[in-house]
Motif scaffolding. Structure first.
Motif, mmCIF file in Angstrom:
data_model
loop_
_atom_site.group_PDB
_atom_site.id
_atom_site.type_symbol
_atom_site.label_atom_id
_atom_site.label_comp_id
_atom_site.label_asym_id
_atom_site.label_seq_id
_atom_site.Cartn_x
_atom_site.Cartn_y
_atom_site.Cartn_z
ATOM 1 N N UNK A 31 0.830 -1.201 0.000
ATOM 2 C CA UNK A 31 0.000 0.000 0.000
ATOM 3 C C UNK A 31 0.868 1.256 0.000
ATOM 4 N N UNK A 32 0.310 2.321 -0.472
ATOM 5 C CA UNK A 32 0.988 3.620 -0.442
ATOM 6 C C UNK A 32 0.700 4.274 0.900
ATOM 7 N N UNK A 33 1.703 4.933 1.465
ATOM 8 C CA UNK A 33 1.499 5.708 2.683
ATOM 9 C C UNK A 33 1.795 7.168 2.366
ATOM 10 N N UNK A 34 1.244 8.063 3.163
ATOM 11 C CA UNK A 34 1.350 9.494 2.903
ATOM 12 C C UNK A 34 2.023 10.173 4.088
ATOM 13 N N UNK A 35 2.979 11.024 3.786
ATOM 14 C CA UNK A 35 3.721 11.754 4.814
ATOM 15 C C UNK A 35 3.244 13.189 4.839
ATOM 16 N N UNK A 36 3.095 13.717 6.034
ATOM 17 C CA UNK A 36 2.784 15.134 6.224
ATOM 18 C C UNK A 36 3.897 15.727 7.067
ATOM 19 N N UNK A 37 4.177 16.995 6.844
ATOM 20 C CA UNK A 37 5.281 17.648 7.548
ATOM 21 C C UNK A 37 4.897 19.094 7.824
ATOM 22 N N UNK A 38 5.035 19.518 9.073
ATOM 23 C CA UNK A 38 4.642 20.884 9.424
ATOM 24 C C UNK A 38 5.836 21.789 9.728
ATOM 25 N N UNK A 39 7.041 21.356 9.365
ATOM 26 C CA UNK A 39 8.229 22.152 9.637
ATOM 27 C C UNK A 39 8.985 21.686 10.869
ATOM 28 N N UNK A 40 8.304 20.976 11.749
ATOM 29 C CA UNK A 40 8.939 20.451 12.962
ATOM 30 C C UNK A 40 8.735 18.949 13.120
ATOM 31 N N UNK A 41 7.549 18.486 12.699
ATOM 32 C CA UNK A 41 7.197 17.080 12.889
ATOM 33 C C UNK A 41 6.710 16.496 11.579
ATOM 34 N N UNK A 42 6.878 15.193 11.458
ATOM 35 C CA UNK A 42 6.340 14.466 10.308
ATOM 36 C C UNK A 42 5.468 13.346 10.829
ATOM 37 N N UNK A 43 4.425 13.022 10.064
ATOM 38 C CA UNK A 43 3.590 11.896 10.448
ATOM 39 C C UNK A 43 3.151 11.167 9.196
ATOM 40 N N UNK A 44 2.764 9.921 9.376
ATOM 41 C CA UNK A 44 2.374 9.064 8.269
ATOM 42 C C UNK A 44 0.900 8.703 8.418
ATOM 43 N N UNK A 45 0.214 8.568 7.282
ATOM 44 C CA UNK A 45 -1.190 8.164 7.334
ATOM 45 C C UNK A 45 -1.486 7.227 6.169
ATOM 46 N N UNK A 46 -2.605 6.557 6.265
ATOM 47 C CA UNK A 46 -3.021 5.622 5.219
ATOM 48 C C UNK A 46 -3.794 6.318 4.116
#
Length: 93
Positions: A31-46
């Motif tokens: 599956x593909x996962x998606x990364x988000x980044x706010x300048x300080x933290x990164x998180x992964x979602x489905x």
């Protein structure tokens, strides 16, 4: 409650999503996962974040200003032209 886990990053920039996270998010093998980044933290979602979701008045005003700048700089295309291009590219009626 937030659970903290760690994984090792390879030289190639790869990491393993822990099984507990994959299970909780419903991420299957391949599956593909998606990364988000706010300048300080990164998180992964489905699932990808909704780029049209507006989080508040300040976010709305920022997006409006960016849209005006894009239009002024000629970085906006006519929706009908984009639609026609996609229909032709994917052989849609």
């Amino acid at each position: 409650m937030v659970t903290m886990m760690s994984t090792k990053l390879t030289k190639g920039g790869q990491t393993t999503v822990p099984k507990e996270v994959r299970t909780a998010l419903g991420i299957a093998d391949g599956a593909r996962v998606y990364w988000s980044f706010d300048g300080r933290r990164a998180w992964v979602s489905a699932a990808p974040t909704d780029p049209l979701e507006v989080t508040g008045e300040e976010d709305f005003r920022i997006r409006l200003a960016e849209a005006k700048d894009d239009a002024a700089a000629g970085r906006v295309r006519d929706a009908r032209a984009v639609s026609a291009e996609l229909r032709a590219r994917y052989n849609l009626a």
